[in-house]
Every structure is written in C-alpha cells, then in structure tokens.
Scaffold this active site. Structure first.
Site, PDB file in Angstrom:
ATOM      1  N   CYS A   1     -11.273   2.448 -14.925  1.00  0.00           N
ATOM      2  CA  CYS A   1     -12.410   2.324 -14.013  1.00  0.00           C
ATOM      3  C   CYS A   1     -12.376   0.914 -13.444  1.00  0.00           C
ATOM      4  O   CYS A   1     -11.702   0.036 -13.959  1.00  0.00           O
ATOM      5  CB  CYS A   1     -13.713   2.531 -14.770  1.00  0.00           C
ATOM      6  SG  CYS A   1     -13.846   4.160 -15.507  1.00  0.00           S
TER       7      CYS A   1
ATOM      8  N   ARG B   1      -8.598   1.943  -9.005  1.00  0.00           N
ATOM      9  CA  ARG B   1      -8.604   2.105 -10.468  1.00  0.00           C
ATOM     10  C   ARG B   1      -9.328   3.382 -10.890  1.00  0.00           C
ATOM     11  O   ARG B   1      -9.283   3.773 -12.062  1.00  0.00           O
ATOM     12  CB  ARG B   1      -9.268   0.902 -11.133  1.00  0.00           C
ATOM     13  CG  ARG B   1      -8.568  -0.420 -10.926  1.00  0.00           C
ATOM     14  CD  ARG B   1      -9.344  -1.551 -11.566  1.00  0.00           C
ATOM     15  NE  ARG B   1      -9.406  -1.396 -12.992  1.00  0.00           N
ATOM     16  CZ  ARG B   1      -8.491  -1.870 -13.834  1.00  0.00           C
ATOM     17  NH1 ARG B   1      -7.455  -2.521 -13.357  1.00  0.00           N
ATOM     18  NH2 ARG B   1      -8.590  -1.694 -15.133  1.00  0.00           N
TER      19      ARG B   1
ATOM     20  N   TRP C   1     -13.305   6.626 -13.274  1.00  0.00           N
ATOM     21  CA  TRP C   1     -12.310   7.684 -13.470  1.00  0.00           C
ATOM     22  C   TRP C   1     -12.781   8.433 -14.707  1.00  0.00           C
ATOM     23  O   TRP C   1     -12.799   7.881 -15.805  1.00  0.00           O
ATOM     24  CB  TRP C   1     -10.916   7.110 -13.681  1.00  0.00           C
ATOM     25  CG  TRP C   1      -9.844   8.165 -13.704  1.00  0.00           C
ATOM     26  CD1 TRP C   1      -9.544   9.073 -12.715  1.00  0.00           C
ATOM     27  CD2 TRP C   1      -8.929   8.463 -14.760  1.00  0.00           C
ATOM     28  NE1 TRP C   1      -8.513   9.901 -13.107  1.00  0.00           N
ATOM     29  CE2 TRP C   1      -8.115   9.534 -14.345  1.00  0.00           C
ATOM     30  CE3 TRP C   1      -8.708   7.914 -16.017  1.00  0.00           C
ATOM     31  CZ2 TRP C   1      -7.108  10.077 -15.143  1.00  0.00           C
ATOM     32  CZ3 TRP C   1      -7.693   8.443 -16.814  1.00  0.00           C
ATOM     33  CH2 TRP C   1      -6.922   9.522 -16.372  1.00  0.00           C
TER      34      TRP C   1
ATOM     35  N   ASN D   1     -15.967   0.645 -18.982  1.00  0.00           N
ATOM     36  CA  ASN D   1     -14.614   1.175 -18.803  1.00  0.00           C
ATOM     37  C   ASN D   1     -14.058   1.403 -20.203  1.00  0.00           C
ATOM     38  O   ASN D   1     -14.120   0.526 -21.055  1.00  0.00           O
ATOM     39  CB  ASN D   1     -13.751   0.154 -18.049  1.00  0.00           C
ATOM     40  CG  ASN D   1     -12.327   0.642 -17.865  1.00  0.00           C
ATOM     41  OD1 ASN D   1     -12.045   1.826 -18.021  1.00  0.00           O
ATOM     42  ND2 ASN D   1     -11.423  -0.267 -17.547  1.00  0.00           N
ATOM     43  N   GLY D   2     -13.548   2.610 -20.477  1.00  0.00           N
ATOM     44  CA  GLY D   2     -12.944   2.877 -21.786  1.00  0.00           C
ATOM     45  C   GLY D   2     -13.586   4.090 -22.433  1.00  0.00           C
ATOM     46  O   GLY D   2     -14.181   4.922 -21.767  1.00  0.00           O
TER      47      GLY D   2
ATOM     48  N   GLU E   1      12.370  10.742 -11.466  1.00  0.00           N
ATOM     49  CA  GLU E   1      11.373   9.928 -10.751  1.00  0.00           C
ATOM     50  C   GLU E   1      11.082  10.523  -9.377  1.00  0.00           C
ATOM     51  O   GLU E   1       9.929  10.587  -8.944  1.00  0.00           O
ATOM     52  CB  GLU E   1      11.856   8.478 -10.645  1.00  0.00           C
ATOM     53  CG  GLU E   1      11.081   7.580  -9.705  1.00  0.00           C
ATOM     54  CD  GLU E   1       9.602   7.407 -10.053  1.00  0.00           C
ATOM     55  OE1 GLU E   1       9.174   7.878 -11.125  1.00  0.00           O
ATOM     56  OE2 GLU E   1       8.869   6.831  -9.230  1.00  0.00           O
TER      57      GLU E   1
ATOM     58  N   LYS F   1       7.334  11.710  -8.090  1.00  0.00           N
ATOM     59  CA  LYS F   1       6.714  11.242  -6.846  1.00  0.00           C
ATOM     60  C   LYS F   1       6.212  12.419  -6.031  1.00  0.00           C
ATOM     61  O   LYS F   1       5.102  12.401  -5.486  1.00  0.00           O
ATOM     62  CB  LYS F   1       7.733  10.420  -6.053  1.00  0.00           C
ATOM     63  CG  LYS F   1       7.946   9.031  -6.622  1.00  0.00           C
ATOM     64  CD  LYS F   1       6.780   8.137  -6.294  1.00  0.00           C
ATOM     65  CE  LYS F   1       6.421   7.042  -7.256  1.00  0.00           C
ATOM     66  NZ  LYS F   1       6.331   7.312  -8.649  1.00  0.00           N
TER      67      LYS F   1
ATOM     68  N   GLU G   1       3.103  14.065  -7.809  1.00  0.00           N
ATOM     69  CA  GLU G   1       1.833  13.315  -7.826  1.00  0.00           C
ATOM     70  C   GLU G   1       1.309  13.040  -6.422  1.00  0.00           C
ATOM     71  O   GLU G   1       0.139  12.714  -6.247  1.00  0.00           O
ATOM     72  CB  GLU G   1       1.973  12.029  -8.628  1.00  0.00           C
ATOM     73  CG  GLU G   1       2.951  11.016  -8.121  1.00  0.00           C
ATOM     74  CD  GLU G   1       2.984   9.760  -9.010  1.00  0.00           C
ATOM     75  OE1 GLU G   1       2.004   9.454  -9.685  1.00  0.00           O
ATOM     76  OE2 GLU G   1       4.018   9.076  -9.000  1.00  0.00           O
TER      77      GLU G   1
ATOM     78  N   HIS H   1      23.222  25.566 -17.489  1.00  0.00           N
ATOM     79  CA  HIS H   1      22.710  26.057 -18.777  1.00  0.00           C
ATOM     80  C   HIS H   1      21.335  26.698 -18.630  1.00  0.00           C
ATOM     81  O   HIS H   1      20.535  26.679 -19.555  1.00  0.00           O
ATOM     82  CB  HIS H   1      22.666  24.890 -19.778  1.00  0.00           C
ATOM     83  CG  HIS H   1      24.014  24.306 -20.050  1.00  0.00           C
ATOM     84  ND1 HIS H   1      24.988  24.955 -20.772  1.00  0.00           N
ATOM     85  CD2 HIS H   1      24.571  23.140 -19.630  1.00  0.00           C
ATOM     86  CE1 HIS H   1      26.081  24.212 -20.820  1.00  0.00           C
ATOM     87  NE2 HIS H   1      25.857  23.100 -20.130  1.00  0.00           N
TER      88      HIS H   1
ATOM     89  N   LYS I   1      -4.742   4.486 -11.229  1.00  0.00           N
ATOM     90  CA  LYS I   1      -3.615   3.543 -11.253  1.00  0.00           C
ATOM     91  C   LYS I   1      -3.279   3.095 -12.671  1.00  0.00           C
ATOM     92  O   LYS I   1      -2.124   2.887 -12.997  1.00  0.00           O
ATOM     93  CB  LYS I   1      -3.947   2.307 -10.402  1.00  0.00           C
ATOM     94  CG  LYS I   1      -2.798   1.313 -10.288  1.00  0.00           C
ATOM     95  CD  LYS I   1      -1.570   1.929  -9.647  1.00  0.00           C
ATOM     96  CE  LYS I   1      -0.396   0.982  -9.610  1.00  0.00           C
ATOM     97  NZ  LYS I   1       0.853   1.666  -9.186  1.00  0.00           N
TER      98      LYS I   1
HETATM   99  C1  AGP Z   1       3.669   6.438 -11.453  1.00  0.00           C
HETATM  100  O1  AGP Z   1       3.795   6.785 -10.069  1.00  0.00           O
HETATM  101  C2  AGP Z   1       2.414   7.043 -12.062  1.00  0.00           C
HETATM  102  N1  AGP Z   1       1.258   6.560 -11.388  1.00  0.00           N
HETATM  103  C3  AGP Z   1       2.349   6.896 -13.579  1.00  0.00           C
HETATM  104  O2  AGP Z   1       3.327   7.746 -14.101  1.00  0.00           O
HETATM  105  C4  AGP Z   1       2.575   5.478 -14.174  1.00  0.00           C
HETATM  106  O3  AGP Z   1       3.931   5.107 -14.011  1.00  0.00           O
HETATM  107  C5  AGP Z   1       2.260   5.526 -15.678  1.00  0.00           C
HETATM  108  O4  AGP Z   1       0.895   5.850 -15.828  1.00  0.00           O
HETATM  109  C6  AGP Z   1       2.568   4.198 -16.414  1.00  0.00           C
HETATM  110  O5  AGP Z   1       1.765   3.167 -15.896  1.00  0.00           O
HETATM  111  P1  AGP Z   1       2.117   1.640 -16.321  1.00  0.00           P
HETATM  112  O6  AGP Z   1       3.494   1.334 -15.801  1.00  0.00           O
HETATM  113  O7  AGP Z   1       1.063   0.821 -15.675  1.00  0.00           O
HETATM  114  O8  AGP Z   1       2.075   1.569 -17.821  1.00  0.00           O
END
Ligand code: AGP
Length: 619
Positions: A2, A27, A80, A106-107, A489, A493, A496, A512, A614
């Site tokens: 958050c 955030r 969040w 936050n938490g 990766e 992308k 997400e 396989h 994020k």
């Molecule tokens: C990456 O595009 C994502 N937003 C997510 O997988 C991110 O890499 C993951 O949450 C790890 O975050 P960090 O590198 O801040 O630990």
C-alpha cells in the site's frame, strides 16, 4: 503493497497528502483515503476524513463534492487489498468509535482476529473487515486513558503481531503525526518547519530530498519542529539520515504513454549506470557494497538464489553465468518455497536474494530463515534503504532508478548485470578466471547499452507484430540455456499485462508433451541462442522445425546474420551478436515491447495491471 503519506507543517495537508498518494499509487490502487485534523467550533479538535474504493481519482472526485477543511496536518493511504474486499468501508483511514484517532496501515496484523474479539467483547463496534480497524480502536483506547499518541502507539505495537506500517493522528493533538513500522516500509522526509512520512521517498521528494531511514520495531513522531524516534518501549533511537539522489522528474514519464514504456527505453542508461564504478584503475573488478571479505567469499562452496516473479527468472540466468565462471554449484529457488522445503544451509552457503523493491515479503522471510542457518546473505536490489538489503550481510545495488511500472523491465536487466558482476567478482576472488578473461567480459558488458539501443531502434516492427496478435488467446515461448528463463519472463510479461494465457518452455522439453498444444496458426516466440555453440543452436532449430511442421507461426529472435533461422522464421527479430550468457540482456527487450504494445492496444492500464501491485509485502 500500500502507499502511505503523513504530513505536518505549513502547507495545505490535503494538497501534500493527495499529491503524495499520486506518486505512490503504483503501490496499490484498490482504494484511497485521507484524514485531516481540524479545530472544531468549540476549539476541540476533530478528524475529517474522506475515503473511496478505486483509484485516487475517485477520492479526488469525492473531495470535490465534499470539501475538506484547509489544515496543515494529515495522513493518506492507497490500498492493495489483503483483509477485506476493496470497497469504501474497507478503505483506509480507519477510526475508533469516538472518531478521535484515525489510522492508515500497510501490512498484515496477524493476531487481529483475537484482538477484534476482545474489542467487541468490550462493546466496540467495528464496521470493516480489515485488520487495520483494530489498531484504530486500540490506539483510541490508549489516548482515552490519558497518554499521548506516541505512547499509545508504543503500547499498541507491543501487542500486535505480523507486518505493519501504521500512521495515525489524534483529533485532540493537532501538532503530531505518529507512525510505527515492523517488516513494512516507511521513510521520513525532513523539511523546514514541516516533516513528512512516506512508504517511499516518492511521496515527498518534490518537497525535500533529506530523508531518515527507520529500522525494525520503531515509532516515529513528526511535528513542525522536528522528528523523534523510539523503539516500541520508548527508548530513544537515532535514525540514519541520507540524501535522496534522484529528483521527481526521474519518476515522470518523459513523454511516454506509460511508465513501463519509459522504463523499457531507459534500459541502456540503467545498464550503463549499474556498471559505473565497478573497476579499479588497474581494471580489476570492485564491488564496493560487497561487505563480505575475499576470504568469506573464497569459503563459499554453494550458492542459493532466492527471488520471486521476474527476479526469479533473473536468478535462473545468473545460475548459468555463476556456474560457468566460478564452478560453484548454484540452486535457484522461489522465495515462497525456500524455507518450507527445509533447505540445506550452513556458513559456507551464500544466499543471494534478488529483489527490485527490497520489500517482497516472501523474499524477506526467506533471507531471515537463511540467516538463522548461519548463511551469509547478499542482496541484489534496486531500492536504497529498503528492508531486504538492510537485513543482508552485503548488497549489490542496481542503479536502474525508480521503476514505477508494476511490470518489471529495467529492474530485470539491471539484476542480470548485478548477477554477472557477482559471478565475475567471485571468479576473480577464487581465481577461476584470469584477470584478462574477466576484463573481456566486462568489456562486453560495457557494450550492452549500445546493443540495447540497437534493439530499441527496431521497436516499431515489434509493435506491428503485437498489433497483429491482439486477438490471440494463447502465445507460447521457447528458449534454451540462458534463453529459457527469457522465454519464461516473456510469458510472464504477456500474462500480467495482456491478461492472456502465455507459457514458456525449454526448447528441448516441447516434444515431451507441450507440443500437443501446437495447432495451425499458434504463435510461438523462439529465443535462438547465438551460433558457435551448435549443440545448442542446432537443437533450437530442430524445435522450431517441429512446431512449424504442426502449423505454428514462428516468431524468432536470433542474432544478426543467422541465415539458418531466417529460412524457417515466419517473423525474424534480429539481435546484435553477443555471447550466449549475455544474450538475455538483449532478447528480453523485444518481449517487453511486445507485451507492452499488445496490452496498450487492448486498452489495459499497462502501469497498473489488474490484481497486481508493484511490491508484494504480504506472504
Ligand atoms: C514482475 O513484472 C512482477 N511485477 C513480479 O513478478 C515481481 O518481479 C515480483 O513480485 C518480485 O518483486 P521484487 O523484485 O520487488 O522482489
């Protein structure tokens, strides 16, 4: 995950807090709210608050309809959701029954059920599903007993369990904002006759770049005249001051439509900045934040890399490089799995935690476990002053600058650079590579920014490709060796950002089982390793032939001049020629552009994709 802002000073608290929330909205954006302390007609203070589900714009609309008083003390929150759906009732701030204390959080307060039960037994009415509201009631009970908000916060924190940043105001004490942190981010901004609190420095950087770093289990009180920090039992603490080295413009979009697109195009600079100052005058490698002695590094006989998401894929690439250059065995483990598998660790194991935000709870808890097993922990992180590097024995900071887009891009490539630097440094210390070999790789790394510029110069062709795939339900990705994590990766992308099914496979694994997925017209993006290691290059050509034979549409990323691939690719994306271990730095860029453009064409919010945040600071 958050965003939190606190302010006391001489400006309009509403303006400072709302603008600070705007800088922190990445955030978390399930809801937003502010609380201000105003003087009532009879001189008694009162809390005025507004909160609304959805993005900050919804809150601003509400404030326009129901204006807040012009005062100079207040707090704010972008959420969040963890406990409780993202709606108006669960939005922060939360207040006690007497509406005297307002708090944002936050938490996760892990013992909130038990605390809530006790409050309700004492006839407290709690209206939300959140854990945060419990803290508001507990704080209000304390100040109601006659103690000030600082003492109240110290006492309440002693009974809370879990991870929390709490920021509160008291209607009857309009000169202070009080906050506390455990396992959750909070920084102090120090101004002239004004002071700030924020989840990170973006909250207040337009007003001050002088900041104070807060440690674990600390309470901070800000007034117009100063900042006081204690532990949870009231013992004074001297916080570490630091100067924030980037300005607000670095967090702006520089004319791009998205932060993410800006950050993709920032990658040449981010890589160059992450390589700065890494060599001595004699050309030897130096990592000045290493803080582990050469002998401690020489004693390392195993490395375990822990990370989440995109950072985990960076760790997978790092495994190839570290094992090749140092001959130290490397395991790569998801942070969230690590401590539950009872890992074999001891003092000769180096645990490398890769995290862009430095606040990912899964990774933070994993390194804490590693340290109980006497392992050294080295963090690779992009966020100065964040929790994971603070709790590590050593750190290699990437210098990507603020990464605002939720989908990591420059964070990933600079993590790769840091991993290569770590591998080379270990090779230098252990003597598994000659100095000229290490210098040669560093020289190749220093050429990468220009190579990324070359790949970016071909962005329009990738955008056209993305637009042609806007209606695809599924996209597959293939890669081998260090290209396999790149395929994973690329798939992440697309998932997400474009919210479509995407999956990455090791090229040799297709036959396989997954090859059953191939049907006519199925798009398959293939990351082809450089020629010269034919057992790898040739095998990848075979995988491409296998999918083509079954009707797939092959989009191949291959080095310039690779005529064998050009002959079998429906679409070819050329990459400058670099060694196989460094190719991920280039191959990932078209995949980032592809996902960014496809999501844009679909009308998605590329910087704030649905359901994501994020920094995931809950396990
Ligand atoms: C990456 O595009 C994502 N937003 C997510 O997988 C991110 O890499 C993951 O949450 C790890 O975050 P960090 O590198 O801040 O630990």
């Amino acid at each position: 995950m958050c965003g939190i802002v606190g302010y006391v000073g001489h400006r309009s608290a509403q303006d400072v807090v709302v603008e600070g929330l705007r800088r922190l909205e990445y955030r978390g954006y399930d809801s937003a709210g502010v609380a201000l302390v105003a003087a009532g007609p009879d001189g008694a203070g009162r809390v005025e608050w507004r909160k609304r589900a959805g993005k900050l714009a919804n809150l601003e609309k509400l404030i326009g309809e129901e204006p807040l008083p012009e005062v100079t003390i207040g707090i704010g929150h972008t959420r969040w959701a963890t406990h409780g759906a993202p709606n108006d009732v669960n939005a922060h701030p939360h207040l006690g029954n007497r509406r005297r204390v307002a708090v944002v959080h936050n938490g996760i307060i892990e013992n909130f059920d038990d605390l809530r039960a006790r409050l309700e037994d004492d006839d407290h009415q709690l209206s939300s599903e959140t854990d945060t509201e419990v803290a508001a009631h507990l704080l209000e009970l304390q100040v109601g007993s006659g103690v000030d908000l600082t003492t109240a916060m110290q006492r309440v924190c002693q009974v809370l369990e879990g991870a929390f940043t709490l920021v509160a105001v008291d209607a009857e004490d309009p000169d202070r904002v009080v906050a506390a942190r455990r396992n959750s981010p909070l920084v102090v901004g120090v101004g002239e006759g004004e002071n700030f609190l924020g989840s990170d420095v973006a909250a207040f950087i337009e007003h001050t770049r002088e900041a104070l770093e807060l440690g674990q289990d600390q309470v901070v009180t800000i007034t117009r005249d100063g900042v006081a920090v204690t532990d949870f039992h009231g013992a004074p603490v001297t916080p570490k001051a630091y100067h924030v080295d980037w300005d607000l413009s670095a967090a702006e979009k520089d004319g791009h439509d998205w932060f993410m697109r800006k950050e993709i195009f920032e990658q040449p600079h981010a890589v160059a900045d992450s390589l700065l100052g890494r060599r001595t005058r004699t050309g030897a490698l130096q990592l000045d934040e290493m803080r582990l002695s050469d002998q401690e590094l020489r004693d390392i006989d195993k490395i375990i890399i822990i990370a989440a998401g995109t950072s985990f894929y960076a760790g997978m690439v790092a495994k190839y490089a570290i094992e090749h250059w140092t001959r130290i065995p490397v395991e790569v483990e998801l942070s969230s799995e690590f401590r539950y598998r009872d890992p074999i660790l001891d003092y000769s194991t180096l645990v490398v935690a890769i995290s862009q935000s430095g606040e990912t709870a899964d990774t933070l808890q994993a390194i804490r476990h590693a340290r109980t097993q006497r392992s050294k922990v080295l963090a690779i992180c992009n966020t100065n002053g964040s929790t994971i590097p603070r709790e590590s024995d050593a750190v290699i900071y990437t210098h990507a600058g603020p990464e605002i887009g939720v989908a990591s891009t420059k964070g990933f490539v600079t993590q790769l650079v840091a991993c290569y630097l770590l591998a080379l440094y270990l090779a230098q210390v252990k003597g598994t590579r000659y100095g000229d070999e290490i210098a040669d790789v560093l020289h190749q790394l220093e050429a990468i920014p220009a190579h990324i510029e070359t790949v970016l110069s071909r962005a329009e062709a990738v955008y056209e490709l993305a637009r042609a795939h806007v209606d695809e339900p599924t996209v597959l990705f293939l890669g081998r060796h260090a290209g396999y994590p790149v395929a994973l990766e690329g798939a992440l992308k697309l998932k997400e950002l474009a919210y479509i099914h995407a999956e990455g496979f090791a090229g040799g694994e297709l036959k396989h089982g997954p090859i059953a997925l191939i049907d006519t017209g199925q798009p398959v993006l293939c990351v082809v390793p450089p020629r010269g290691r034919d057992q790898l290059h040739g095998k990848m050509l075979s995988a491409i032939q296998e999918v083509r034979a079954r009707g797939a549409r092959t989009i191949c990323l291959a080095e310039e001049g690779d005529t064998a691939v050009a002959a079998i690719a429906d679409t070819l994306i050329e990459l400058p020629r670099v060694p196989v271990l460094l190719q991920p730095l280039l191959a990932v860029v078209p995949l980032q552009l592809f996902a960014c453009e496809l999501a844009t064409v679909k009308g998605h919010d590329v910087d704030q994709p649905r359901n994501l945040a994020k920094s995931v600071t809950v396990e």
